[in-house]
Design a protein around this motif. Structure first.
Motif, PDB file in Angstrom:
ATOM      1  N   ASN A 170       0.897  -1.159   0.080  1.00  0.00           N
ATOM      2  CA  ASN A 170       0.115   0.119  -0.081  1.00  0.00           C
ATOM      3  C   ASN A 170       1.051   1.260   0.098  1.00  0.00           C
ATOM      4  O   ASN A 170       1.700   1.463   0.846  1.00  0.00           O
ATOM      5  N   PRO A 171       0.916   1.912  -1.054  1.00  0.00           N
ATOM      6  CA  PRO A 171       1.732   3.317  -1.214  1.00  0.00           C
ATOM      7  C   PRO A 171       1.783   4.120   0.021  1.00  0.00           C
ATOM      8  O   PRO A 171       2.793   4.927   0.390  1.00  0.00           O
ATOM      9  N   LYS A 172       0.478   4.134   0.627  1.00  0.00           N
ATOM     10  CA  LYS A 172       0.400   5.281   1.807  1.00  0.00           C
ATOM     11  C   LYS A 172       1.096   4.766   3.091  1.00  0.00           C
ATOM     12  O   LYS A 172       1.571   5.667   3.948  1.00  0.00           O
ATOM     13  N   PHE A 173       1.636   3.534   2.923  1.00  0.00           N
ATOM     14  CA  PHE A 173       2.128   2.987   4.225  1.00  0.00           C
ATOM     15  C   PHE A 173       3.595   3.759   4.259  1.00  0.00           C
ATOM     16  O   PHE A 173       4.094   4.106   5.531  1.00  0.00           O
ATOM     17  N   ALA A 174       4.337   3.816   3.212  1.00  0.00           N
ATOM     18  CA  ALA A 174       5.595   4.470   3.179  1.00  0.00           C
ATOM     19  C   ALA A 174       5.463   6.010   3.838  1.00  0.00           C
ATOM     20  O   ALA A 174       6.288   6.563   4.487  1.00  0.00           O
ATOM     21  N   ALA A 175       4.376   6.378   3.138  1.00  0.00           N
ATOM     22  CA  ALA A 175       4.447   8.033   3.670  1.00  0.00           C
ATOM     23  C   ALA A 175       3.885   8.070   5.127  1.00  0.00           C
ATOM     24  O   ALA A 175       4.376   8.998   5.729  1.00  0.00           O
ATOM     25  N   LEU A 176       3.123   7.213   5.765  1.00  0.00           N
ATOM     26  CA  LEU A 176       3.016   7.231   7.161  1.00  0.00           C
ATOM     27  C   LEU A 176       4.350   6.977   8.058  1.00  0.00           C
ATOM     28  O   LEU A 176       4.574   7.454   9.033  1.00  0.00           O
ATOM     29  N   ILE A 177       5.146   6.040   7.239  1.00  0.00           N
ATOM     30  CA  ILE A 177       6.281   5.715   8.070  1.00  0.00           C
ATOM     31  C   ILE A 177       7.459   6.860   7.995  1.00  0.00           C
ATOM     32  O   ILE A 177       7.959   6.877   8.972  1.00  0.00           O
ATOM     33  N   LYS A 178       7.483   7.593   6.914  1.00  0.00           N
ATOM     34  CA  LYS A 178       8.495   8.285   6.674  1.00  0.00           C
ATOM     35  C   LYS A 178       8.847   9.613   7.664  1.00  0.00           C
ATOM     36  O   LYS A 178      10.227   9.658   8.119  1.00  0.00           O
ATOM     37  N   PRO A 179       7.775  10.120   8.294  1.00  0.00           N
ATOM     38  CA  PRO A 179       8.269  10.930   9.248  1.00  0.00           C
ATOM     39  C   PRO A 179       9.101  10.209  10.530  1.00  0.00           C
ATOM     40  O   PRO A 179       9.909  11.198  11.226  1.00  0.00           O
ATOM     41  N   PHE A 180       8.966   9.077  10.569  1.00  0.00           N
ATOM     42  CA  PHE A 180       9.483   8.624  11.985  1.00  0.00           C
ATOM     43  C   PHE A 180      11.050   8.254  11.544  1.00  0.00           C
ATOM     44  O   PHE A 180      11.744   7.629  12.503  1.00  0.00           O
TER      45      PHE A 180
END
Length: 585
Positions: A438-448
């Motif tokens: 799911n492409p949105k997974f990477a976006a949610l992880i990135k800030p961390f």
């Protein structure tokens, strides 16, 4: 590893110690009591270190009639922060009184009524942190209880240094290396103030200060470390090893945790605790803040999700804490709890090879009788490995049979780490695999990728954990021909079949099974690699990070791996120990 006492000298009872993750903002603390006055201190349970260290401001050392000073000092530098200070000997008690939270009804099942009797060491080596500024390393905990092996508990003997410069008494307590004594970076000569010379040096000889370009005190941790490295060293017997050598416990302990971050249910958050310990404790405003903090600590400590257990000297007998069979991982070096991680897997996707295979096979030529197999291709990311069974057997046999590779570990099981830190290779490949689902997974992880996000989090409304996959870690397990019978939660003795969370490979023949360890698997659910309601109610944090700058090519496997398991660190098994994982009850 220190030798275990004879079986007949070990008490059959275990010690069941309540723990909480509140004071170290995710790391779990047990309460020990120090000195003749039994001063309580909440210490971080850390399998990644071996030192017993307590903050000076949390231990009433000046009133401790049990304290015996020594000429030894210790210093530890971490990725962030560190400390130094004297080593003293004093009385240390464990489970002498309950810590300040009430255990919920679900924790009251207790088949071992003697597991609450305290354990006391009357002559225990303890390091005392030299400055309040350094105490901030522990957040709001009061120190560290290191449960690793003796190689990590080095001390420095300063007696010769004191004698050379006629500094008397030749003791590190009270700590002299702060404002009273500075050190010359040119030759590490001591420079004492006139008052200190009069008080500490019998012949009152003032040491020359010529040609000294730079002077420093122990507050400069890196320069002071360089000074200490010029002194004679001695390993101190760690606290837990002392317990086993005195025959007070068996040579194992167990760990039960529910979370890797504090669970917030009210309108208080991590910002309340963000201020570390301050040197200016006399300020009225700070006293008010401290009272508020203590009230919040007490409130958070009542939450069952912020509680857990440390079992000293046992594990399997506490069937109230686990169910089913144990999955067993080999400890390959008795320093840290070093293990070998074969691969990780995001959901049902192809395994991501840890690259341990390549390191080992390269080092085997020509040191081992195993001949290279040209049909093997090493998985650099997400490509499948050809001839998987043969590949796994070569890897596992090499690790299990070659003594020179025993310490070649690529991962550490560490209760002192509140997250998981993968090597850059594993982390980047893991993010790619999340994104493929799911492409949105990477976006949610990135800030961390910024560790500061652990103190901010994202809104839980952005996160649907039902969409996220299970993360599976594949390890080198216990060698079959050394396998021992283990307890199940029913109390029966049974073979370790690893049916609950373990998959098997390398089962080509009965001969192969006898000569190689198993490949075993542990699962991390989304609710553990994501933590919700932290660092505030309604917030969430991703608990997997990439390799730290300058860190060895090893993964740190912390609390998210353990939060769904009951974990036994059995140091008595084989030469270097094993770690058992079972599903929590």
């Amino acid at each position: 590893m220190s030798a275990s006492p004879k079986l007949g000298s070990v008490s059959p009872r275990t010690l069941k110690v309540p723990i909480t993750n509140v004071y170290a903002m995710g790391g779990y603390c047990a309460q020990l009591r120090f000195g003749a006055n039994k001063t309580p201190a909440n210490l971080i349970i850390d399998t990644g270190s071996s030192t017993l260290v307590v903050s000076d401001s949390d231990y009433d050392d000046e009133q401790d009639t049990s304290l015996v000073a020594t000429s030894f000092a210790q210093e530890v530098l971490y990725g962030a922060g560190g400390w130094d200070g004297p080593v003293v000997h004093t009385r240390v008690g464990l489970r002498e009184e309950d810590i300040d939270f009430n255990l919920s009804d679900g924790y009251q099942l207790e088949p071992n009524p003697d597991a609450h009797a305290p354990i006391v060491l009357n002559d225990c080596p303890v390091a005392i942190v030299s400055s309040i500024k350094q105490e901030g390393t522990f957040l709001h905990a009061d120190g560290i209880l290191g449960l690793a092996y003796h190689q990590l508990n080095k001390s420095y003997n300063l007696k010769d240094y004191f004698d050379k410069y006629q500094i008397s008494p030749a003791l590190t307590y009270p700590w002299p290396f702060d404002t009273e004594m500075s050190i010359c970076s040119n030759d590490y000569h001591a420079h004492l103030s006139a008052n200190q010379v009069e008080n500490r040096v019998e012949n009152k000889a003032v040491h020359s200060e010529q040609d000294c370009d730079n002077r420093f005190t122990s507050d400069d941790l890196r320069q002071f470390k360089a000074f200490l490295k010029q002194q004679p060293t001695q390993d101190i017997i760690p606290y837990f090893t002392e317990l086993t050598q005195h025959g007070l416990t068996a040579n194992k302990f167990a760990f039960y945790s529910r979370r890797s971050s504090v669970h917030f249910t009210a309108d208080i958050n991590a910002a309340t605790f963000s201020a570390k310990k301050s040197a200016d404790k006399a300020e009225k405003t700070e006293k008010t803040d401290k009272a508020t903090q203590q009230a919040h600590f007490a409130q958070l400590n009542q939450d069952p999700l912020n509680q857990g257990w440390l079992i000293i000297g046992g594990g399997e007998e506490h069937t109230e804490l686990y169910q089913g069979e144990f999955t067993t991982i080999s400890v390959v070096e008795d320093k840290y709890y070093n293990v070998n991680l074969i691969s990780i897997q995001v959901g049902d996707q192809t395994e991501i090879d840890s690259l341990l295979t390549e390191e080992i096979e390269n080092s085997l030529e020509p040191a081992n009788s195993l001949e290279p197999d040209n049909s093997l291709e090493h998985n650099k990311g997400s490509e499948p490995i050809k001839n998987q069974a043969s590949h796994d057997h070569a890897l596992l046999s090499a690790i299990g049979m070659n003594k020179q590779l025993r310490g070649r570990s690529n991962a550490i099981i560490d209760t002192g780490v509140s997250g998981i830190v993968f090597t850059k290779h594993l982390y980047n490949a893991m993010v790619e695999h999340f994104s493929a689902l799911n492409p949105k997974f990477a976006a949610l992880i990135k800030p961390f990728s910024d560790i500061a996000m652990q103190y901010q989090g994202i809104d839980m409304s952005q996160l649907n954990l039902d969409e996220w996959p299970t993360l599976t870690l594949h390890f080198v397990g216990e060698r079959n021909h050394h396998s021992q019978h283990t307890h199940s939660s029913s109390g029966n003795t049974s073979k370790n079949t690893n049916e609950n969370s373990c998959d098997h490979s390398s089962k080509n023949s009965s001969d192969n099974k006898q000569n190689s360890p198993e490949k075993v698997s542990l699962h991390i659910k989304p609710e553990h690699y994501w933590q919700t309601n932290t660092p505030a109610k309604g917030k969430a944090c991703f608990k997997i990070l990439s390799q730290l700058a300058g860190w060895p090519n090893q993964s740190l496997l912390g609390l998210p791996l353990m939060n769904d398991h009951y974990v036994i660190f059995d140091r008595s098994a084989h030469q270097t120990g094993v770690i058992h994982f079972a599903k929590q009850r």
